[in-house]
Design an enzyme around this catalytic site. Structure first.
Site, PDB file in Angstrom:
ATOM      1  CG  HIS A   1      -6.853  -2.895   3.418  1.00 42.99           C
ATOM      2  ND1 HIS A   1      -6.188  -1.724   3.148  1.00 42.99           N
ATOM      3  CD2 HIS A   1      -8.092  -2.733   2.906  1.00 42.99           C
ATOM      4  CE1 HIS A   1      -6.999  -0.889   2.509  1.00 42.99           C
ATOM      5  NE2 HIS A   1      -8.161  -1.474   2.356  1.00 42.99           N
TER       6      HIS A   1
ATOM      7  CD  GLN B   1     -15.013  -0.512  -2.467  1.00 40.01           C
ATOM      8  OE1 GLN B   1     -16.202  -0.654  -2.195  1.00 40.01           O
ATOM      9  NE2 GLN B   1     -14.389  -1.235  -3.381  1.00 40.01           N
TER      10      GLN B   1
ATOM     11  CG  ASP C   1      -2.100   0.916   1.071  1.00 38.93           C
ATOM     12  OD1 ASP C   1      -3.236   0.416   1.059  1.00 38.93           O
ATOM     13  OD2 ASP C   1      -1.889   2.146   0.959  1.00 38.93           O
TER      14      ASP C   1
ATOM     15  CG  HIS D   1      -8.836  -3.216  -2.214  1.00 34.66           C
ATOM     16  ND1 HIS D   1      -9.744  -2.485  -2.950  1.00 34.66           N
ATOM     17  CD2 HIS D   1      -8.679  -2.543  -1.043  1.00 34.66           C
ATOM     18  CE1 HIS D   1     -10.117  -1.428  -2.260  1.00 34.66           C
ATOM     19  NE2 HIS D   1      -9.490  -1.433  -1.089  1.00 34.66           N
TER      20      HIS D   1
END
Ligand code: 5GP
Length: 146
Positions: free
Chosen positions: A109, A101, A37, A107
Site C-alpha cells: 500500500h 492481510q 485501491d 502487495h
C-alpha cells in the site's frame, strides 16, 4: 493458517493481473502493476503488486521480485508525493490475517496522508467510481516515465 498456505491463482489480484477483473490502472510494466485501491484509506491510496511472483507474502517472494517491487514502491511514492502534495506517505505491507492481510497476493500500500485527517487504517467504504476515474486520469500521465 493465513501466513502459510498455497497460492490461490483465483485471488482477486491474480485475476486483475490476468485482465480477468478490471482495475483503475496507473502503471504497468513486465514486473509490476500499480492501481488504485477500491476502498481507499485516503485520497490517492495506491497498490503496487508484482506480476511475475506467485507469492502470498513477504516470506515467500523471491529476492529479485522483491527488489523490483521495492524500487517500484519508491517511484510510486515519489509520483504521489509530487502530484498530490500530501504531508506524509505511508508504505504498508501485511502478512497473514492477524497482521491485516485480506488479499493473498503480496502487495504494498502506498497511501498519501494529509495533516488533520484521521490515520484511517480501514477504509470507510468503496470509493465513488467517478472519483477514481478522475484520479486515474490525473495520475496516469505522471506515471509515464516510471
Ligand atoms: P490487505 O488488507 O490485504 O493488505 O489489502 C488489500 C487491499 O485490497 C485493501 O486495501 C482493499 O481495499 C483492496 N481491494 C480489495 N479488493 C479489491 C479489488 O477488487 N480491487 C482493488 N483495486 N482493490 C481491492
Amino acid at each position: 493458517m493465513s501466513l502459510y498456505g498455497d497460492y490461490d491463482p483465483q485471488n482477486i489480484f491474480a485475476q486483475i493481473i490476468r485482465g480477468d477483473m478490471p482495475c483503475y490502472k496507473l502503471y504497468e510494466d513486465d514486473d509490476v502493476l500499480v492501481f488504485l485501491d477500491l476502498f481507499p484509506q485516503a485520497y490517492g491510496h495506491t497498490l503496487v503488486i508484482p506480476k511475475r511472483a506467485a507469492a502470498r507474502n513477504i516470506l515467500e517472494i523471491d529476492a529479485d521480485n522483491l527488489a523490483r517491487l521495492a524500487l517500484a514502491v519508491q517511484k510510486v511514492a515519489r509520483v504521489l508525493a509530487d502530484e498530490l502534495q500530501p504531508d506524509g506517505v505511508q508504505v504498508a505491507q501485511f502478512n497473514g490475517a492477524p497482521a491485516g492481510q485480506t488479499v493473498y497476493h503480496i502487495h504494498v500500500h502506498v497511501i498519501p496522508r494529509f495533516s488533520g485527517e484521521n490515520l484511517q487504517i480501514h477504509a470507510s467504504g468503496k470509493a465513488d467510481p467517478a472519483e477514481l476515474e478522475k484520479l486515474q486520469a490525473r495520475l496516469v500521465p505522471r506515471f509515464q516515465d516510471l
